[in-house]
Design a protein around this motif. Structure first.
Motif, PDB file in Angstrom:
ATOM      1  N   GLN A   1     -29.075  13.753  60.086  1.00 40.59           N
ATOM      2  CA  GLN A   1     -29.767  14.190  61.303  1.00 40.59           C
ATOM      3  C   GLN A   1     -28.840  13.943  62.482  1.00 40.59           C
TER       4      GLN A   1
ATOM      5  N   ASN B   1     -25.504  18.779  67.649  1.00 38.02           N
ATOM      6  CA  ASN B   1     -24.296  19.587  67.517  1.00 38.02           C
ATOM      7  C   ASN B   1     -23.117  18.825  68.091  1.00 38.02           C
TER       8      ASN B   1
ATOM      9  N   PHE C   1     -30.332  18.651  55.134  1.00 36.80           N
ATOM     10  CA  PHE C   1     -30.147  19.047  56.527  1.00 36.80           C
ATOM     11  C   PHE C   1     -31.424  18.903  57.343  1.00 36.80           C
ATOM     12  N   CYS C   2     -31.493  17.819  58.123  1.00 45.90           N
ATOM     13  CA  CYS C   2     -32.631  17.582  59.012  1.00 45.90           C
ATOM     14  C   CYS C   2     -32.276  18.070  60.404  1.00 45.90           C
ATOM     15  N   LEU C   3     -33.296  18.382  61.192  1.00 49.61           N
ATOM     16  CA  LEU C   3     -33.065  18.857  62.555  1.00 49.61           C
ATOM     17  C   LEU C   3     -33.236  17.704  63.537  1.00 49.61           C
TER      18      LEU C   3
ATOM     19  N   HIS D   1     -36.774  16.830  64.362  1.00 51.36           N
ATOM     20  CA  HIS D   1     -37.671  16.209  63.384  1.00 51.36           C
ATOM     21  C   HIS D   1     -37.998  14.780  63.787  1.00 51.36           C
TER      22      HIS D   1
ATOM     23  N   THR E   1     -27.173   9.297  60.943  1.00 51.56           N
ATOM     24  CA  THR E   1     -27.669   9.831  62.206  1.00 51.56           C
ATOM     25  C   THR E   1     -26.855   9.209  63.339  1.00 51.56           C
TER      26      THR E   1
ATOM     27  N   GLN F   1     -31.442  22.260  51.730  1.00 54.19           N
ATOM     28  CA  GLN F   1     -31.838  22.828  53.022  1.00 54.19           C
ATOM     29  C   GLN F   1     -33.364  22.833  53.054  1.00 54.19           C
TER      30      GLN F   1
ATOM     31  N   PRO G   1     -29.377  24.523  66.706  1.00 54.36           N
ATOM     32  CA  PRO G   1     -29.138  23.282  65.967  1.00 54.36           C
ATOM     33  C   PRO G   1     -28.416  23.587  64.651  1.00 54.36           C
TER      34      PRO G   1
ATOM     35  N   ALA H   1     -27.833  22.364  61.861  1.00 55.17           N
ATOM     36  CA  ALA H   1     -28.388  22.159  60.522  1.00 55.17           C
ATOM     37  C   ALA H   1     -29.192  23.367  60.031  1.00 55.17           C
ATOM     38  N   HIS H   2     -29.564  24.262  60.945  1.00 54.10           N
ATOM     39  CA  HIS H   2     -30.264  25.491  60.553  1.00 54.10           C
ATOM     40  C   HIS H   2     -29.349  26.363  59.686  1.00 54.10           C
TER      41      HIS H   2
ATOM     42  N   GLU I   1     -38.517  29.076  65.440  1.00 52.39           N
ATOM     43  CA  GLU I   1     -38.946  27.834  64.780  1.00 52.39           C
ATOM     44  C   GLU I   1     -40.247  28.130  64.042  1.00 52.39           C
TER      45      GLU I   1
END
Ligand code: J2J
Length: 545
Positions: free
Chosen positions: A84, A87, A107-109, A112, A131, A194, A237, A239-240, A445
């Protein structure tokens, strides 16, 4: 080949062989690609953010060094590691370190919170989490420590750039070892997990292999015409799936170009970075594309002349906006219709303006198979509107370890039911008309109706709740909560509902935009009312039909 990971659904053997024969799957891993690029052009810039600039040789070394350090910590191939991060450059070295080791980033946003992260960590049985400290005034280290305390498998907490470490956590920098030879994964192995948009209950995790994902990245880089001079800006973001792979940061690295990072997507931050880094391509969701377009139309002074391609995807881009983007920003617009489960469609850079403005493009691979079917699974007449189903060399055959979700989301033949309602024009381009699934697409989203309803039902003043998407000129859809109060004299307000949901540790983008208090929900026909029908009836009413 290898037993990849328990809970992973492989392609049937004949299809897998076909994808190898067709040279879709080339037996390379992401680690191999980076190392090859570093050998070919060690001094070219690979990663840029406002604090760092790393060459390919540096990125290759940094990720090998971390991979070795992670191995010393006890992370082994196949382990799952929650990532997490905002960018920033470290995102890239961390995921390549995990790829090289054969451990799987999950892949966490950054958006979250505990209500998302705990179930994700549980479903993935994650061993570690990586993180950062405080970012945009939010303490990610403290959140990670809370998640660790609730998830039994989570033993290691590694932090990038953190001043006060939570108890038991370590600095990422402690794991920069002298690179050692590692066995590494095979290309058929799962590379990462993902997240599917709009998951309910048990999160739907998407396992992608090096073989299949690398193919999608390579084809994306070709379709988007990336090369060594590409500077891809990760604006969404990272991780998307979209900024990761369509063509995203991985496509830029595939092409030997540079990845640049912006910590936030607003014109005030991103425009100067585009000028500074010489960004050539980036991708946005429609509400951001609108914001950027309006800012440019208003005469922003930043020099955006390096920017050649602006991709828009994640939600339907209105034709009216699509028409303005090119002239306002001096770019070629590319529409992208994709999904973390696989299939990605693009308009091509030389398509006629009508295609670019009015369609969501066509599949990137000649090996993608698409069908548009009615609710009984029967193919509709050519050009008709229906449910999109698909299979292909980079579309999953099942979710990770989730047979219930598979029963709903895959046909008996293993095709993925996208949940999208589309039509295919005679020229082969798709037009996305809407969604069959029960989620709201709030400007890209995704919010599961069921998940949010479950939270609202815990509100002391709420007897029942139904979430529907209602039209919004900027977001496409906004989140409308229909609630039935326990006591008609005590009607829950928007503020109380929002702060209640927030207090449950839910990502901010899921907060209802509107609350409508109703005494009764409509009857939707004979027999038992399904939640789905109820949502539809309320949505129709809210749309004024
Ligand atoms: C309408 N709906 C769209 C579009 C996605 C590239 C781009 C986007 C995603 C993504 C992605 C849409 N018009 N242009 O993974 O690699 C909706 C559809 C789809 C769902 C997938 C990529 N582009 N959508 O958005 O997994 O409903 O992926 O099924 O987050 O977003 O969401 P997600």
């Amino acid at each position: 080949t290898d037993p990849v990971l328990a809970g992973f659904t492989p392609w049937p053997a004949d299809l897998a062989q076909r994808y190898r024969d067709q040279n879709c799957w080339t037996s390379e891993t992401f680690g191999d690609v980076l190392t090859a690029r570093a050998a070919a052009a060690p001094d070219r810039i690979a990663v840029l953010d406002d604090a760092n600039s790393w060459t390919y040789a540096e990125l290759d070394h940094r990720s090998s060094s971390l991979a070795t350090g992670f191995a010393r910590l006890g992370i082994v191939p196949g382990d799952r590691v929650l990532v997490q991060l905002p960018n920033r450059a470290e995102f890239v070295e961390v995921i390549f370190a995990l790829f090289k080791l054969g451990a799987l980033p999950v892949f966490c946003l950054p958006a979250h919170r505990k209500a998302e992260l705990v179930p994700i960590a549980g479903a993935a049985a994650a061993e570690a989490m990586i993180t950062c400290g405080t970012h945009q005034r939010f303490d990610y280290a403290a959140l990670a420590a809370q998640v660790r305390d609730e998830v039994e498998s989570l033993r290691h907490l590694l932090l990038v750039d953190c001043e006060s470490l939570p108890q038991g956590a370590r600095h990422l920098d402690e794991y920069r070892d002298t690179p050692a030879e590692l066995a590494g994964p095979s290309a058929g192995d799962v590379a990462f997990l993902q997240l599917s948009g709009g998951s309910t209950g048990i999160p739907k995790l998407i396992a992608r292999t090096h073989d299949d994902y690398l193919y999608s990245v390579r084809r994306s880089a070709e379709v988007c015409e990336l090369d060594q001079d590409t500077v891809y800006l990760a604006t969404l973001p990272v991780a998307h799936n979209f900024p990761m792979s369509s063509p995203g940061i991985l496509g830029a690295i595939w092409a030997g170009g540079a990845v640049a990072m912006t910590p936030d997507p607003t014109p005030a931050t991103a425009f100067p970075l585009i000028e500074w880094f010489g960004v050539t391509i980036t991708g946005l969701v429609p509400p951001l594309a609108r914001l950027w377009t309006e800012r440019a139309e208003a005469g922003d002074t930043a020099d955006l002349s390096s920017l050649r391609v602006l991709q828009v995807g994640g939600a339907r881009c209105q034709d009216e906006l699509a028409r303005r983007i090119g002239p306002a920003l001096g770019v070629t617009l590319q529409q992208v219709f994709g999904m973390a489960e696989g299939l990605v469609c693009y308009t091509r850079l030389d398509d006629p303006i009508d295609v670019v403005v009015s369609t969501q493009g066509r599949p990137m691979s000649e090996h993608d198979q698409l069908a548009v079917v009615d609710d009984n699974g029967v193919e509709v007449a050519p050009g008709g509107t229906g449910n999109l189903i698909t299979q292909g060399p980079y579309t999953i055959r099942g979710y990770y370890n989730n047979p219930d979700a598979d029963a709903r989301s895959f046909t008996a033949q293993g095709w993925y039911r996208t949940g999208d309602i589309v039509s295919v024009r005679p020229d082969g381009n798709l037009v996305v008309a809407g969604r069959a699934g029960d989620w709201v697409n709030r400007g890209g989203e995704k919010v599961s109706a069921e998940e949010l309803e479950a939270h609202l039902l815990e509100h002391p003043a709420v007897r029942d709740a139904v979430i529907v998407g209602t039209p919004d000129p900027v977001l496409g859809q906004r989140i409308c909560a229909f609630v039935q109060p326990v006591d008609p004299a005590q009607r829950p307000t928007l503020i109380s509902v929002r702060s209640f949901v927030r207090s449950r540790g839910v990502a901010a983008w899921k907060m209802p935009d509107t609350v409508v208090v109703v005494d009764e929900f409509p009857e939707t026909g004979v027999g038992k009312t399904s939640r789905k029908d109820l949502r539809q009836a309320l949505a129709d009413g809210a749309h004024g039909k």
